[in-house]
Design an enzyme around this catalytic site. Structure first.
Site, PDB file in Angstrom:
ATOM      1  N   LYS A 202      34.599  37.406  39.244  1.00  0.00           N
ATOM      2  CA  LYS A 202      35.441  38.234  40.110  1.00  0.00           C
ATOM      3  C   LYS A 202      35.975  39.398  39.280  1.00  0.00           C
ATOM      4  O   LYS A 202      36.648  39.192  38.270  1.00  0.00           O
ATOM      5  CB  LYS A 202      36.588  37.398  40.672  1.00  0.00           C
ATOM      6  CG  LYS A 202      37.506  38.208  41.577  1.00  0.00           C
ATOM      7  CD  LYS A 202      38.512  37.335  42.298  1.00  0.00           C
ATOM      8  CE  LYS A 202      39.414  38.177  43.176  1.00  0.00           C
ATOM      9  NZ  LYS A 202      40.398  37.374  43.912  1.00  0.00           N
ATOM     10  N   LYS A 225      45.347  43.693  38.197  1.00  0.00           N
ATOM     11  CA  LYS A 225      44.927  42.313  37.903  1.00  0.00           C
ATOM     12  C   LYS A 225      43.973  42.252  36.712  1.00  0.00           C
ATOM     13  O   LYS A 225      43.204  41.308  36.565  1.00  0.00           O
ATOM     14  CB  LYS A 225      44.309  41.695  39.174  1.00  0.00           C
ATOM     15  CG  LYS A 225      45.283  41.673  40.355  1.00  0.00           C
ATOM     16  CD  LYS A 225      44.798  40.796  41.514  1.00  0.00           C
ATOM     17  CE  LYS A 225      45.868  40.731  42.621  1.00  0.00           C
ATOM     18  NZ  LYS A 225      45.481  39.834  43.743  1.00  0.00           N
ATOM     19  N   LYS A 256      31.893  38.769  43.085  1.00  0.00           N
ATOM     20  CA  LYS A 256      32.755  39.549  43.958  1.00  0.00           C
ATOM     21  C   LYS A 256      33.261  40.788  43.235  1.00  0.00           C
ATOM     22  O   LYS A 256      33.753  40.644  42.123  1.00  0.00           O
ATOM     23  CB  LYS A 256      33.936  38.659  44.347  1.00  0.00           C
ATOM     24  CG  LYS A 256      34.934  39.326  45.232  1.00  0.00           C
ATOM     25  CD  LYS A 256      36.064  38.395  45.495  1.00  0.00           C
ATOM     26  CE  LYS A 256      37.083  39.149  46.320  1.00  0.00           C
ATOM     27  NZ  LYS A 256      38.357  38.553  46.298  1.00  0.00           N
TER      28      LYS A 256
HETATM   29  C1  PBG Z   1      43.110  36.982  46.425  1.00  0.00           C
HETATM   30  C2  PBG Z   1      41.862  37.489  47.006  1.00  0.00           C
HETATM   31  C3  PBG Z   1      41.483  38.821  47.082  1.00  0.00           C
HETATM   32  C4  PBG Z   1      40.305  38.844  47.835  1.00  0.00           C
HETATM   33  C5  PBG Z   1      39.977  37.530  48.150  1.00  0.00           C
HETATM   34  N1  PBG Z   1      40.945  36.683  47.616  1.00  0.00           N
HETATM   35  C6  PBG Z   1      42.170  40.049  46.606  1.00  0.00           C
HETATM   36  C7  PBG Z   1      42.537  40.183  45.202  1.00  0.00           C
HETATM   37  O1  PBG Z   1      42.030  39.501  44.314  1.00  0.00           O
HETATM   38  O2  PBG Z   1      43.415  41.011  44.953  1.00  0.00           O
HETATM   39  C8  PBG Z   1      39.585  40.092  48.220  1.00  0.00           C
HETATM   40  C9  PBG Z   1      38.704  40.039  49.403  1.00  0.00           C
HETATM   41  C10 PBG Z   1      38.289  41.349  49.949  1.00  0.00           C
HETATM   42  O3  PBG Z   1      38.578  42.437  49.422  1.00  0.00           O
HETATM   43  O4  PBG Z   1      37.627  41.314  50.988  1.00  0.00           O
HETATM   44  N2  PBG Z   1      43.065  36.144  45.381  1.00  0.00           N
END
Ligand code: PBG
Length: 332
Positions: A202, A225, A256
């Site tokens: 991620k 983050k 992701k």
């Molecule tokens: C939170 C989370 C996020 C997404 C999924 N779970 C956002 C982030 O990490 O700030 C993003 C999903 C998307 O943008 O469609 N932990």
């Protein structure tokens, strides 16, 4: 005897593209509704929905409407849905207790959906961002996202979600050691069959911002983050994260965002030969919707091409806000 001449090519790749039947016959990658997981947003209330401004066509749904959405998704052949809560401000605390409240919004929604539509898989995010005032995925202590104290919260959240009947847990927090902590707790409590799809690779991406509006954590987010989500310049690190998550008991892994990270999907699939998923995130959805609204792109074709290419890159399935639209287009 007709003359044999080298003036014409003997090998003509265009022969295989001459008609729809021939193209279908040799197509390597075919998208189906089975490949899709549909993320939806849940709000408190009854029989109500509200639009997410930055994600045209996406709405936050009350639990009763989410049950109906799950029924529709099941009819379309979509394999699973993922539920994200829009948490009321008054329930957000520095210590995130609402995350493991058995009666919190997603846990209630999970019970309602599993009761009404048992044939669809329900996935829940494991992370603290919907439940604290900083919008961070872990506990913030002295201005830092504290790894090990966060794990204790994530374990509590995991057990409450498993208790509520979630089929798949998706740790999206990127804390070190989270999968081992979750898996140990699940096994210890007898939840042997709960699947873990870890957000293994991620990235600290700007493509999440529409999502943060959807769950109401955007305005709250203090800083970024980057101390826990991965650097977009890195690829080897994705292998290391994935190897750890699998060793710790993850059943499936996720990359992701999706489209800017096709090389990562391919590397993970080649290296680990395990189920790999891509999250076609909010920003990827909104870019296509915005271009289509302006008449700059054919929205449906851009959607289908994106999803097919994610699959061609090597993933087994895709989390996408396009899921119902794509499933409908596949049926037509
Ligand atoms: C939170 C989370 C996020 C997404 C999924 N779970 C956002 C982030 O990490 O700030 C993003 C999903 C998307 O943008 O469609 N932990």
């Amino acid at each position: 005897m007709p003359p044999i001449t080298a003036a014409y090519p003997h090998a003509r790749p265009r022969r295989l593209r001459q008609a729809p039947w021939a193209r279908r016959m040799v197509r390597e990658t075919t998208l189906t509704a089975d490949d899709l997981i549909w993320p939806i947003f849940i709000i408190e209330g009854k029989d109500r929905s509200e639009p997410v401004q930055s994600m045209p066509g996406v709405e936050r749904l009350t639990i009763d409407r989410a049950v109906r959405a799950a029924e529709d998704a099941a009819k379309l052949g979509i394999s699973a849905i993922e539920l994200f809560p829009y948490t009321e401000e008054s329930l957000k605390t520095a210590t995130c207790e609402e995350a493991w409240n058995p009666e919190n919004l997603v846990n209630r929604a999970t019970r309602a959906i599993k009761k009404a539509v048992p044939e669809i898989g329900v996935m829940l995010d494991v992370a603290l961002d919907p439940y604290n005032l900083d919008g961070h995925d872990g506990l913030v202590i002295d201005g830092k996202v504290a790894n090990d104290p966060s794990l204790e919260c994530l374990v509590r959240q995991t057990l409450a979600q498993a208790e509520a009947g979630a089929d798949i847990l998706g740790p999206s927090d990127m804390m070190d050691g989270r999968v081992a902590a979750m898996r140990g707790a699940l096994e210890g409590a007898g939840f042997h069959d709960v699947l873990i799809m870890s957000y293994a690779a991620k990235y600290a991406s700007c493509f999440f911002s529409p999502f943060r509006e959807a769950v109401g954590s955007g305005g709250a987010l203090k800083g970024d983050k980057k101390t826990y989500q991965m650097d977009p310049g890195n690829s080897d690190e994705a292998l290391r994260e994935t190897a750890m998550d699998l060793a710790e008991g993850s059943d499936m892994v996720m990359v992701k965002p999706g489209l800017p990270y096709l090389d990562i999907i391919r590397r993970l699939k080649q290296e680990f030969a395990c189920p790999v998923f891509a999250y076609n995130v909010s920003g990827e959805y909104s870019m296509i919707k915005a271009a289509a609204a302006n008449g700059w792109l054919d929205g449906e074709r851009a959607m289908m091409e994106s999803l097919q290419c994610l699959k061609r890159a090597g993933c087994d399935g895709i989390l996408t806000y396009f899921a119902p639209e794509a499933a409908r287009a596949l049926k037509a």
